[in-house]
Design a protein around this motif. Structure first.
Motif, PDB file in Angstrom:
ATOM      1  N   THR A 160      78.652 -69.417  -9.719  1.00  0.00           N
ATOM      2  CA  THR A 160      79.329 -68.286 -10.214  1.00  0.00           C
ATOM      3  C   THR A 160      80.786 -68.670 -11.067  1.00  0.00           C
ATOM      4  OG1 THR A 160      80.462 -66.317  -9.476  1.00  0.00           O
ATOM      5  CG2 THR A 160      81.138 -68.227  -8.204  1.00  0.00           C
ATOM      6  N   GLY A 161      80.977 -67.907 -12.078  1.00  0.00           N
ATOM      7  CA  GLY A 161      82.245 -67.920 -12.610  1.00  0.00           C
ATOM      8  C   GLY A 161      83.219 -66.760 -12.060  1.00  0.00           C
ATOM      9  N   PRO A 162      84.048 -66.525 -12.648  1.00  0.00           N
ATOM     10  CA  PRO A 162      85.174 -65.717 -12.105  1.00  0.00           C
ATOM     11  C   PRO A 162      84.470 -64.438 -11.529  1.00  0.00           C
ATOM     12  CG  PRO A 162      86.095 -66.505 -14.116  1.00  0.00           C
ATOM     13  CD  PRO A 162      84.528 -66.956 -13.926  1.00  0.00           C
ATOM     14  N   THR A 163      84.879 -63.885 -10.189  1.00  0.00           N
ATOM     15  CA  THR A 163      84.449 -62.977  -9.173  1.00  0.00           C
ATOM     16  C   THR A 163      85.281 -62.296  -8.713  1.00  0.00           C
ATOM     17  OG1 THR A 163      82.419 -62.582  -8.284  1.00  0.00           O
ATOM     18  CG2 THR A 163      83.505 -64.450  -7.580  1.00  0.00           C
ATOM     19  N   GLU A 164      84.921 -61.157  -8.212  1.00  0.00           N
ATOM     20  CA  GLU A 164      85.841 -60.383  -7.541  1.00  0.00           C
ATOM     21  C   GLU A 164      85.369 -59.848  -6.075  1.00  0.00           C
ATOM     22  OE1 GLU A 164      88.907 -59.799  -8.299  1.00  0.00           O
ATOM     23  OE2 GLU A 164      88.570 -60.694 -10.469  1.00  0.00           O
ATOM     24  N   ALA A 195      80.509 -69.021 -20.713  1.00  0.00           N
ATOM     25  CA  ALA A 195      79.303 -68.895 -21.237  1.00  0.00           C
ATOM     26  C   ALA A 195      78.254 -68.950 -20.104  1.00  0.00           C
ATOM     27  CB  ALA A 195      79.030 -69.786 -22.676  1.00  0.00           C
ATOM     28  N   SER A 196      78.447 -70.073 -19.297  1.00  0.00           N
ATOM     29  CA  SER A 196      77.315 -70.368 -18.421  1.00  0.00           C
ATOM     30  C   SER A 196      77.737 -69.825 -17.229  1.00  0.00           C
ATOM     31  CB  SER A 196      77.143 -71.805 -18.359  1.00  0.00           C
ATOM     32  OG  SER A 196      78.391 -72.556 -18.069  1.00  0.00           O
ATOM     33  N   ARG A 197      78.835 -69.309 -17.095  1.00  0.00           N
ATOM     34  CA  ARG A 197      79.181 -68.478 -15.668  1.00  0.00           C
ATOM     35  C   ARG A 197      79.232 -69.470 -14.662  1.00  0.00           C
ATOM     36  NH1 ARG A 197      79.030 -65.093 -19.175  1.00  0.00           N
ATOM     37  NH2 ARG A 197      78.748 -62.941 -18.969  1.00  0.00           N
ATOM     38  N   HIS A 198      80.364 -70.554 -15.111  1.00  0.00           N
ATOM     39  CA  HIS A 198      80.584 -71.664 -13.942  1.00  0.00           C
ATOM     40  C   HIS A 198      82.143 -71.816 -14.012  1.00  0.00           C
ATOM     41  CE1 HIS A 198      76.685 -72.957 -12.795  1.00  0.00           C
ATOM     42  NE2 HIS A 198      76.360 -73.305 -14.067  1.00  0.00           N
ATOM     43  N   LEU A 199      82.637 -72.642 -13.263  1.00  0.00           N
ATOM     44  CA  LEU A 199      84.063 -72.570 -13.086  1.00  0.00           C
ATOM     45  C   LEU A 199      84.387 -74.118 -13.553  1.00  0.00           C
ATOM     46  CD1 LEU A 199      84.697 -71.097  -9.529  1.00  0.00           C
ATOM     47  CD2 LEU A 199      84.932 -69.906 -11.833  1.00  0.00           C
ATOM     48  N   GLU A 202      90.561 -75.393 -13.342  1.00  0.00           N
ATOM     49  CA  GLU A 202      91.584 -74.555 -13.597  1.00  0.00           C
ATOM     50  C   GLU A 202      91.235 -73.102 -13.268  1.00  0.00           C
ATOM     51  OE1 GLU A 202      93.006 -74.726 -17.634  1.00  0.00           O
ATOM     52  OE2 GLU A 202      94.514 -76.273 -17.115  1.00  0.00           O
ATOM     53  N   MET A 203      90.013 -72.799 -13.667  1.00  0.00           N
ATOM     54  CA  MET A 203      89.707 -71.544 -13.238  1.00  0.00           C
ATOM     55  C   MET A 203      89.197 -71.279 -11.868  1.00  0.00           C
ATOM     56  SD  MET A 203      86.518 -71.301 -16.299  1.00  0.00           S
ATOM     57  CE  MET A 203      85.724 -69.926 -15.860  1.00  0.00           C
ATOM     58  N   GLU A 207      90.729 -68.694  -9.261  1.00  0.00           N
ATOM     59  CA  GLU A 207      89.902 -67.908  -8.241  1.00  0.00           C
ATOM     60  C   GLU A 207      90.801 -68.129  -6.960  1.00  0.00           C
ATOM     61  OE1 GLU A 207      88.216 -66.048 -10.527  1.00  0.00           O
ATOM     62  OE2 GLU A 207      86.838 -65.861  -9.127  1.00  0.00           O
ATOM     63  N   LEU A 208      91.136 -69.278  -6.439  1.00  0.00           N
ATOM     64  CA  LEU A 208      91.754 -69.555  -5.342  1.00  0.00           C
ATOM     65  C   LEU A 208      92.815 -68.535  -5.077  1.00  0.00           C
ATOM     66  CD1 LEU A 208      90.649 -73.187  -4.620  1.00  0.00           C
ATOM     67  CD2 LEU A 208      89.463 -71.241  -3.724  1.00  0.00           C
ATOM     68  N   ASP A 209      93.638 -68.067  -5.928  1.00  0.00           N
ATOM     69  CA  ASP A 209      94.694 -67.207  -5.988  1.00  0.00           C
ATOM     70  C   ASP A 209      94.350 -65.810  -5.329  1.00  0.00           C
ATOM     71  OD1 ASP A 209      96.428 -69.207  -7.034  1.00  0.00           O
ATOM     72  OD2 ASP A 209      96.385 -68.334  -9.125  1.00  0.00           O
TER      73      ASP A 209
END
Ligand SMILES: [Zn+2]
Ligand SMILES: [Zn+2]
Length: 255
Positions: A160-164, A195-199, A202-203, A207-209
């Motif tokens: 996953t990339g950034p997610t909610e 582009a590839s929806r990964h982390l 830093e990303m 996310e962990l915030d």
């Protein structure tokens, strides 16, 4: 819950294997390194494989696992995923071209392979585990899995990339023992990660915030690309305030 790491990398070399984990001895999560890691006897004990998405590094060993199962004459292997994942496997993988359609080939008391569709945000019973898929943000339809047994849960984030939504659901869990999360590329490959929806580290940190669970929660990291391993590990060391653990091949946890 017992968790064993069979594969925890975003690529393959003799020292790196693609994503695959074993819960107890009967349920696998993704199939990047099942037959390359387990004996025939261990393979035969697997009843179900939870598949997060149909990318090759997560499904490849379904081919060799099904082939061995068919010859062993063992129990039917259940392949569990959201409908989009099952459809992709049906159409592009076990399609009688790339590999035989093992749903039509008998093992012992039934077909070698059976597909089990599970729906996002709905709990399903898989071998005595309560499994809930949660949709995440990847280049194809992909689900994370919340896996619960005996009042304890773990979360596998898939790719996953950034997610909610995943974070909302994780924060609502009151029995979470560990979070398995991907991190793939170094910080200066952020464009590629988006582009590839990964982390990147830093990303991941951003996310962990969104995570309101205890800082002590073990966050088990996988899917680092072998090419970038040294840089990603160095950058992960700069992510503070969380209990990050880099998964290694053969790691075993009692959660
Ligand atoms: Zn993927
Ligand atoms: Zn992957």
């Amino acid at each position: 819950m017992q968790l064993r790491v069979l594969g925890c990398h975003g690529g393959e070399t003799p020292k790196h294997r693609t994503s695959s984990f074993l819960v107890g001895d009967s349920v696998a999560i993704d199939a990047g390194a099942i037959t390359s890691s387990l004996s025939l006897g261990e393979q035969e004990r697997i009843r179900s494989v939870l598949v997060s998405h149909p990318h090759m590094d997560h499904v490849r060993d379904l081919a060799t696992l099904a082939d061995n199962r068919c010859q062993q004459g063992g129990s039917t292997l259940e392949i569990v995923g959201i409908p989009e994942t099952i459809e992709a496997l049906r159409k592009h993988f076990f399609n009688d071209i790339i590999w035989p359609d093992f749903t039509k080939i008998d093992a012992k008391d039934g077909p070698t392979v059976r597909y089990v569709e599970v729906q996002a945000n709905q709990a399903a019973d898989v071998e005595g585990y309560e499994v809930t898929p949660v949709l995440v943000n990847h280049t194809v339809d992909t689900s994370a899995f919340i896996i619960r047994q005996n009042g304890k849960s773990i979360v596998y984030g898939g790719d996953t990339g950034p997610t909610e939504d995943l974070w909302t659901q994780i924060n609502a869990l009151d029995d979470l023992q560990a979070l398995m999360m991907e991190v793939s590329f170094p910080n200066d490959e952020t464009d590629l990660a988006w582009a590839s929806r990964h982390l990147t580290p830093e990303m991941l940190s951003s996310e962990l915030d969104k995570l309101t669970q205890s800082d002590a929660l073990p966050i088990l990291l996988y899917h680092i690309k072998p090419t970038f391993e040294t840089r990603v590990l160095r950058e992960l060391a700069e992510v503070r305030g969380r209990n990050l653990q880099i998964l290694q091949l053969g790691d075993e946890f009692l959660l």
